[in-house]
Design a protein around this motif. Sequence first.
Motif, PDB file in Angstrom:
ATOM      1  N   LYS A   1      38.093  49.219 -70.004  1.00  0.00           N
ATOM      2  CA  LYS A   1      37.047  49.004 -69.006  1.00  0.00           C
ATOM      3  C   LYS A   1      37.506  49.632 -67.695  1.00  0.00           C
ATOM      4  O   LYS A   1      38.681  49.553 -67.345  1.00  0.00           O
ATOM      5  CB  LYS A   1      36.833  47.500 -68.846  1.00  0.00           C
ATOM      6  N   LYS A   2      36.574  50.258 -67.008  1.00  0.00           N
ATOM      7  CA  LYS A   2      36.893  50.857 -65.703  1.00  0.00           C
ATOM      8  C   LYS A   2      37.001  49.766 -64.648  1.00  0.00           C
ATOM      9  O   LYS A   2      36.139  48.901 -64.548  1.00  0.00           O
ATOM     10  CB  LYS A   2      35.795  51.821 -65.278  1.00  0.00           C
ATOM     11  N   ASN A   3      38.062  49.845 -63.848  1.00  0.00           N
ATOM     12  CA  ASN A   3      38.159  48.906 -62.730  1.00  0.00           C
ATOM     13  C   ASN A   3      37.429  49.486 -61.515  1.00  0.00           C
ATOM     14  O   ASN A   3      36.833  50.563 -61.586  1.00  0.00           O
ATOM     15  CB  ASN A   3      39.612  48.556 -62.420  1.00  0.00           C
ATOM     16  N   LYS A   4      37.473  48.802 -60.393  1.00  0.00           N
ATOM     17  CA  LYS A   4      36.720  49.237 -59.207  1.00  0.00           C
ATOM     18  C   LYS A   4      37.189  50.578 -58.643  1.00  0.00           C
ATOM     19  O   LYS A   4      36.481  51.237 -57.912  1.00  0.00           O
ATOM     20  CB  LYS A   4      36.769  48.157 -58.123  1.00  0.00           C
ATOM     21  N   ASN A   5      38.418  50.993 -59.020  1.00  0.00           N
ATOM     22  CA  ASN A   5      38.948  52.279 -58.565  1.00  0.00           C
ATOM     23  C   ASN A   5      38.676  53.407 -59.561  1.00  0.00           C
ATOM     24  O   ASN A   5      39.166  54.513 -59.396  1.00  0.00           O
ATOM     25  CB  ASN A   5      40.458  52.163 -58.326  1.00  0.00           C
ATOM     26  N   GLY A   6      37.925  53.097 -60.619  1.00  0.00           N
ATOM     27  CA  GLY A   6      37.586  54.102 -61.617  1.00  0.00           C
ATOM     28  C   GLY A   6      38.685  54.353 -62.641  1.00  0.00           C
ATOM     29  O   GLY A   6      38.637  55.320 -63.384  1.00  0.00           O
ATOM     30  N   ILE A   7      39.686  53.477 -62.671  1.00  0.00           N
ATOM     31  CA  ILE A   7      40.794  53.611 -63.616  1.00  0.00           C
ATOM     32  C   ILE A   7      40.515  52.718 -64.824  1.00  0.00           C
ATOM     33  O   ILE A   7      40.132  51.557 -64.669  1.00  0.00           O
ATOM     34  CB  ILE A   7      42.130  53.216 -62.959  1.00  0.00           C
ATOM     35  N   TYR A   8      40.714  53.272 -66.018  1.00  0.00           N
ATOM     36  CA  TYR A   8      40.495  52.492 -67.233  1.00  0.00           C
ATOM     37  C   TYR A   8      41.670  51.556 -67.491  1.00  0.00           C
ATOM     38  O   TYR A   8      42.826  51.965 -67.431  1.00  0.00           O
ATOM     39  CB  TYR A   8      40.310  53.408 -68.443  1.00  0.00           C
ATOM     40  N   ILE A   9      41.364  50.313 -67.788  1.00  0.00           N
ATOM     41  CA  ILE A   9      42.362  49.291 -68.116  1.00  0.00           C
ATOM     42  C   ILE A   9      42.119  48.870 -69.558  1.00  0.00           C
ATOM     43  O   ILE A   9      41.012  48.476 -69.923  1.00  0.00           O
ATOM     44  CB  ILE A   9      42.233  48.061 -67.185  1.00  0.00           C
ATOM     45  N   TYR A  10      43.163  48.943 -70.389  1.00  0.00           N
ATOM     46  CA  TYR A  10      43.039  48.577 -71.795  1.00  0.00           C
ATOM     47  C   TYR A  10      42.951  47.062 -71.921  1.00  0.00           C
ATOM     48  O   TYR A  10      43.735  46.330 -71.323  1.00  0.00           O
ATOM     49  CB  TYR A  10      44.243  49.101 -72.579  1.00  0.00           C
TER      50      TYR A  10
END
Length: 82
Positions: A16-25
Amino acid sequence: MRIKIINNNIQEGFAKKNKNGIYIYELNREKLAKIIIEKENPDIIVLTEACWLQKNPSKIRKDYRKILKYKYYAYGSDLGGN
């Protein structure tokens, strides 16, 4: 002869993308899919949006064959995970 097929949309490869646009598994989503697949024991699994099969900017790499304990697998483009 019957063949059991399961289609599971794992939306962006359990990430899922976090608020900074980084994907977190999200490991919890992977674990739930494993439980369902082990219970159903399908002959074929279709994973829609199975991203992270190749090098990518998020540096997430996943081998769904190993994760789901299946001997064979095939995939199309990793672009968009479909």
